[in-house]
Structures are given as C-alpha cells and as structure tokens.
Design a protein around this motif. Structure first.
Motif, mmCIF file in Angstrom:
data_model
loop_
_atom_site.group_PDB
_atom_site.id
_atom_site.type_symbol
_atom_site.label_atom_id
_atom_site.label_comp_id
_atom_site.label_asym_id
_atom_site.label_seq_id
_atom_site.Cartn_x
_atom_site.Cartn_y
_atom_site.Cartn_z
ATOM 1 N N UNK A 74 -10.742 1.193 -2.048
ATOM 2 C CA UNK A 74 -9.567 2.080 -2.062
ATOM 3 C C UNK A 74 -8.537 1.633 -1.024
ATOM 4 N N UNK A 75 -9.014 1.197 0.113
ATOM 5 C CA UNK A 75 -8.076 0.737 1.144
ATOM 6 C C UNK A 75 -7.327 -0.504 0.644
ATOM 7 N N UNK A 76 -8.061 -1.404 -0.015
ATOM 8 C CA UNK A 76 -7.425 -2.605 -0.540
ATOM 9 C C UNK A 76 -6.404 -2.277 -1.624
ATOM 10 N N UNK A 77 -6.744 -1.325 -2.500
ATOM 11 C CA UNK A 77 -5.818 -0.902 -3.562
ATOM 12 C C UNK A 77 -4.542 -0.353 -2.922
ATOM 13 N N UNK A 78 -4.732 0.436 -1.874
ATOM 14 C CA UNK A 78 -3.582 1.066 -1.190
ATOM 15 C C UNK A 78 -2.607 0.000 -0.691
ATOM 16 N N UNK A 79 -3.133 -0.963 0.041
ATOM 17 C CA UNK A 79 -2.218 -1.942 0.643
ATOM 18 C C UNK A 79 -1.659 -2.916 -0.389
ATOM 19 N N UNK A 80 -2.372 -3.090 -1.498
ATOM 20 C CA UNK A 80 -1.849 -3.984 -2.538
ATOM 21 C C UNK A 80 -0.747 -3.306 -3.348
ATOM 22 N N UNK A 81 -0.668 -1.969 -3.300
ATOM 23 C CA UNK A 81 0.234 -1.275 -4.229
ATOM 24 C C UNK A 81 1.227 -0.308 -3.606
ATOM 25 N N UNK A 82 1.193 -0.166 -2.312
ATOM 26 C CA UNK A 82 2.174 0.737 -1.678
ATOM 27 C C UNK A 82 3.478 -0.016 -1.447
ATOM 28 N N UNK A 83 4.635 0.651 -1.538
ATOM 29 C CA UNK A 83 4.809 2.102 -1.724
ATOM 30 C C UNK A 83 4.889 2.546 -3.186
ATOM 31 N N UNK A 84 4.893 1.593 -4.148
ATOM 32 C CA UNK A 84 5.073 1.971 -5.567
ATOM 33 C C UNK A 84 4.004 2.978 -6.014
ATOM 34 N N UNK A 85 2.791 2.811 -5.466
ATOM 35 C CA UNK A 85 1.676 3.650 -5.910
ATOM 36 C C UNK A 85 2.008 5.139 -5.796
ATOM 37 N N UNK A 86 2.717 5.502 -4.744
ATOM 38 C CA UNK A 86 2.977 6.926 -4.483
ATOM 39 C C UNK A 86 3.997 7.529 -5.457
ATOM 40 N N UNK A 87 4.620 6.687 -6.286
ATOM 41 C CA UNK A 87 5.605 7.192 -7.255
ATOM 42 C C UNK A 87 5.038 7.246 -8.673
ATOM 43 N N UNK A 88 3.839 6.718 -8.877
ATOM 44 C CA UNK A 88 3.366 6.540 -10.256
ATOM 45 C C UNK A 88 3.011 7.869 -10.925
ATOM 46 N N UNK A 89 3.386 7.971 -12.211
ATOM 47 C CA UNK A 89 3.102 9.177 -12.994
ATOM 48 C C UNK A 89 2.960 8.737 -14.452
ATOM 49 N N UNK A 90 1.884 8.006 -14.720
ATOM 50 C CA UNK A 90 1.659 7.348 -16.013
ATOM 51 C C UNK A 90 1.829 8.289 -17.203
ATOM 52 N N UNK A 91 1.285 9.513 -17.088
ATOM 53 C CA UNK A 91 1.352 10.454 -18.217
ATOM 54 C C UNK A 91 2.620 11.312 -18.201
ATOM 55 N N UNK A 92 3.469 11.069 -17.218
ATOM 56 C CA UNK A 92 4.699 11.865 -17.044
ATOM 57 C C UNK A 92 4.395 13.367 -16.994
ATOM 58 N N UNK A 93 3.392 13.708 -16.224
ATOM 59 C CA UNK A 93 3.042 15.120 -16.080
ATOM 60 C C UNK A 93 4.047 15.817 -15.163
#
Ligand code: FAD
Ligand code: SF4
Length: 510
Positions: free
Chosen positions: A315-334
C-alpha cells in the motif's frame, strides 16, 4: 553547525540512527499543532494517543541527553502551523541547518520540500528507517504496468528479506495458505480479551478541547487503552504472539457482536507512528511459530506475515507511485453523501450499527469490518470516495493517508479502477451472514431481496452490478455475477432495482 531536527508525530522511531550519539549542537523539535489536528476530523483517541506518544518520546530523548523542544498545543508561542513554527524557531535560536525525516504523507512531503526550497540555511531529509521497502520500490518492481498484483510484490519481498524461505522456495511449499484460514467464529471458540492499557489522559484531552480542535468518538481519556510508548508496543506484540497468533489466520475474517478485535493484533497504531518496526513484528511472529510449531500452524504465521510484509508495504508503494492523482480518482463516478448515522451508529442495519458503534467507541474496527461492512455499503450505495476517505481518515486510530487512502479509495471503493484490487470487494447479505452473527438480531431479513424488510445489501448488490455492467462484466473474476443476474425474471429484476432506488433515496432512514 547549529542544527534543528524535526520529528513528526508519526515518526517516533526509538531506534533511529539519529539518536545513536549525543550532540549539543543538535536540537530535536516536536510540535502539537492545529494544522495536524484539523486536516481531517479525527477520532479523539487518535489525537490523544499521538500527543501522549510524542510526549513520552520527547521525555525518552531528554533522558538520553538529547536537546528537545516540545511545543504543546496551547503554548503561547505556538503558531499552530508547521512552517511558521519552524521559521520562528530557526530565527529565534539562530539555527544554521535544518533536517527532517521524510514524511509518509504526500501533503507534508510537499510542504517540507517547498519550505526547504526557500530556506536560506542548509537543509537535508533523512529516511525514517522504518519500512522494509523504499518509497519507489513497488514502482520499480512493476515498471510501466498500471495494475499491481500484491502477490507478486509479496513474493519479491519474501525472497529479498529471506522471510519464511527455504533457500529460494517458500517454507511449507506454498506462498499462500489462505484456503486454510478465514473461518466464521464457532459457538465454543474462546476468544481472549484484548490487552488494554489503562492511562489517565484527562489532562491531555482537556488541553485538546481548550485548543478548539474538534474530534469525534469516545475519548476514553480516563482509561486510555492504546500503547503510547515503545515498551507498551512491545507488550502488545508479546500478547499477540502469546495468545492470539495461534488462531489469527483461522478467524481473520470472522465478525462478532461479542468481540471487537477477536484474534487481531491491534498493532497498527504502534507501527504506524513507528514506535515498533515491521521487521521486529515479523521477526517476533516467525520466532514464536518456530518455537511453538506444534501449536501454531504455518497458515496462521504466513497469513500474518503477508499482512505486514505484503499488504502494508504494498500500500505504501502504491501511494508513492500514484500520488497525487490517486486522491482524485472516482472510477464509478459516485456522488452520494454518507448518511449521518456513520457518525452515531443509529441505523437499523445491525452489521453497520455494530461496526460503526465499536469504531466510535474504540477508534478501531478490524479489516473485514472496514472492507465488507462499512466499505461494502459505501460502495454499493454509490458514496463519493471523498466522503468515504474523510470518514476513514478520521475515525481510526491507525489512519494515516498513505495506508488509509490506498485501502479506502483503492481496495474498498475500487475508485482507482483496479490499481490495488483485481475486482471490487462487494457482497450481499449472504457473506455477512456466513462470517458473523450480525444478521441474527437485525431488523432486516438477510434472505430477502425485495420488500420493506429485505436486507438493503441484497438489492444494492445487484443494482450496483447492473449499473456498472459495462465496465465490470469484462472482468473474468466477476462474470458469474452476471450469469446469476441474468437468471432472474424481468419482474424480479424490476423489483430489485426499485428496492435499491428506494434504499439510495432513503439512506438516512435505513
Ligand atoms: P491485524 O489484522 O492484526 O494485521 C496485522 C497488521 O497487518 C496490521 O497492523 C497492519 O499493519 C497490517 N495490515 C493488514 N491489512 C493491511 C492492509 N490492507 N493494508 C495495510 N496494512 C495492513 N490500516 C491502517 O494501518 N491504517 C488505515 O487507515 C487503514 N484504513 C483502512 C481502510 C479500509 C477501508 C480498509 C479495508 C482497511 C484499512 N486498513 C488500514 C488496513 C487494515 O484494516 C488495518 O491495518 C487493520 O485492521 C489494523 O488492525 P490490526 O493491527 O489489528 O491488524
Ligand atoms: Fe447487515 Fe443485512 Fe445482515 Fe442486517 S440482514 S445484519 S443489514 S447483512
């Protein structure tokens, strides 16, 4: 050089090489600041726990002869801002060098990088010496791929650190013993009480309230139960290996109205603020298994090691590989809002009532409660991931963005479109009923899909899959769901969607 060294509240690594020698030219600074108490609405126990642990850490350093400044939340000189406090201290005390430990949160990392970029004195960032992988190791492991398989990362980590390895092969002949784990709690299973400390932190809580910081949940200040020193963190670990490890994996996914932590370690808070390291937790667990191999099976041990060497580092690796875009993602547009009962547990849905009530009470819920009760509901009900994230970031004592957002927005809400998980974690009431005793005393009927007393999870489950058929049907792990959906009569489908629409329109009254 007169050096100022910053230690953030989640950087309390007693064994860091910074503290190996004393130097009168070095001053360590710790700060209780509104910037940190207010970036999310935190559970009261989280703020109390971090403040108490910082206080103890400052005392520890002083006892070892280090110079320490500890700004308290109501100190008149406290500007409540990290940068303004640093500026003030550097000027007043004429520091000629500034050093800090690399933050685990993107927002603080950016803030300190920008600050150092403008500083007129020399500055340098150091590793926290806590994790078993570097910030970008996962990114390097997966290269250009946008979908990461935890299992592949985990195996690399097992090999690299030689954990439970027989030369190049996993001990026991398999990497994963999940099929032997994850049972529901039996009627006669005896569950040990959790190890609770008993601190009176009324004074700390009074100061937090006086500062104006707004918290949620039960402060439990008079009998504060979480570890706030390294010694207590080690005691909690010892308690886990002595009493809980033998059945950890077996009941890892079980849920019960009688027990709030079952066989879980409750070590995440101590680890996330770095009072104890993942390496020593893994070493202690593996050593205990070797010592008591008649009593503790490899499935329990491997199941636990995977959580820390696998999931936590992943999870830590995912975080640093994808921030800051990760915090904006909303795949299902909920877009929906969390119902207000997420803050008071006043819902007729017994599983949610229990999971939320214990979260407010203890600032803790175990993984399956977070994933398959609250998270599952938020996903099926189409809640905006910003709402879900804010709730998780606040309510749990172990919630720090690097591990919260990847679990919430990624694993639980699939808002990342599959970076963390290969499919959304969803279920109807059937799974919840199999893994818990929640459904027994619920106002809703876990067997019904439609009708006023039908469990909302059932219609929401089918409705979610129907709504997102276009993107989910292609996923080979989900295909069966649509085969079953297509077997329903058109009349039943219409009723299911009607019931789901009613539930979504009436989230507040469920
Ligand atoms: P145990 O079950 O005893 O597991 C041992 C350790 O393994 C944990 O302490 C933790 O460090 C690690 N671990 C287990 N699962 C995970 C995971 N999925 N990701 C990372 N580490 C893991 N964990 C946090 O530390 N902070 C969070 O803010 C957080 N938010 C979460 C939000 C959601 C929606 C979900 C589904 C999970 C979240 N988790 C989070 C992961 C997990 O639920 C907690 O780490 C665990 O419940 C902590 O309790 P424990 O120490 O008793 O864990
Ligand atoms: Fe939860 Fe539905 Fe079971 Fe009630 S019947 S406890 S709402 S799963």
């Amino acid at each position: 050089m007169k050096t100022l060294r910053l230690i953030l509240g989640d950087q309390l690594n007693y064994n860091h090489s910074w503290f190996a020698r004393n130097d009168d030219n070095i001053t360590y600074v710790l700060m209780e600041i509104r910037q940190e108490t207010d970036y999310a609405q935190h559970h009261a126990q989280k703020v109390i726990g971090i403040f108490a642990a910082m206080y103890n850490f400052a005392q520890y350093l002083r006892k070892r002869g280090h110079k320490v400044m500890h700004l308290l939340i109501n100190d008149p000189d406290n500007t409540q801002s990290l940068i303004k406090n640093l500026d003030q201290i550097i000027k007043q005390e004429n520091f000629t060098r500034f050093e800090y430990l690399l933050p685990d949160e993107y927002r603080l990392d950016e803030q300190l990088k920008a600050y150092c970029g403008k500083l007129l004195i020399a500055s340098e960032a150091f590793d926290t010496e806590h994790f078993l992988s570097s910030r970008y190791e996962l990114k390097e492991h997966f290269g250009e791929s946008k979908h990461y398989l935890m299992e592949s990362f985990y195996r690399m980590m097992r090999r690299k650190h030689g954990v439970m390895m027989d030369a190049t092969q996993p001990e026991g002949g398999k990497w994963n013993f999940d099929s032997e784990n994850r049972k529901a709690l039996g009627k006669s299973t005896s569950v040990p009480d959790p190890l609770l400390f008993d601190h009176d932190f009324t004074e700390i809580w009074n100061e937090i309230q006086r500062s104006g910081a707004k918290c949620l949940g039960n402060p439990d200040a008079e009998h504060f139960s979480w570890p706030v020193t390294r010694r207590e963190s080690l005691q909690l670990l010892r308690y886990f290996t002595d009493h809980l490890l033998p059945l950890f994996g077996t009941y890892q996914d079980a849920m019960s109205t009688q027990h709030w932590s079952l066989f879980h370690s409750r070590i995440s808070f101590a680890m996330n603020i770095k009072m104890i390291s993942p390496a020593e937790v893994i070493d202690a667990v593996v050593a205990e298994w070797r010592k008591r191999s008649e009593e503790i099976s490899i499935a329990q041990t491997e199941g636990f090691v995977r959580q820390i060497l696998g999931w936590r580092e992943f999870m830590r690796g995912v975080y640093w590989a994808n921030m800051p875009q990760f915090s904006q993602m909303n795949y299902f547009r909920h877009e929906n809002k969390l119902p207000s009962w997420f803050w008071n547990a006043e819902t007729k849905m017994n599983c949610l009532h229990h999971a939320i009530k214990q979260s407010l009470e203890h600032a803790y819920a175990h993984h399956i409660q977070r994933l398959m009760i609250t998270g599952n509901f938020a996903l099926l009900a189409g809640i905006h991931p910003d709402e879900t994230d804010a709730w998780y970031l606040g309510i749990y004592i172990d919630a720090f963005e690097w591990v919260e957002i990847t679990n919430t927005r990624g694993m639980s809400q699939f808002a990342d479109g599959g970076i963390v998980a290969t499919k959304p974690y969803t279920s109807s009431a059937n799974y919840i009923n199999n893994m818990s005793n929640y459904c027994k005393n619920c106002a809703y009927n876990h067997k019904e899909k439609v009708g006023a007393d039908a469990c909302p999870f059932n219609s929401l489950y089918w409705d979610f899959h129907a709504r997102h058929r276009e993107v989910l049907e292609k996923n080979p792990r989900i295909g069966m769901v649509y085969k079953n959906y297509d077997r329903m009569s058109p009349e039943l489908k219409a009723q299911v969607h009607e019931r789901a629409a009613w539930c979504i329109d009436n989230l507040e009254s469920l």
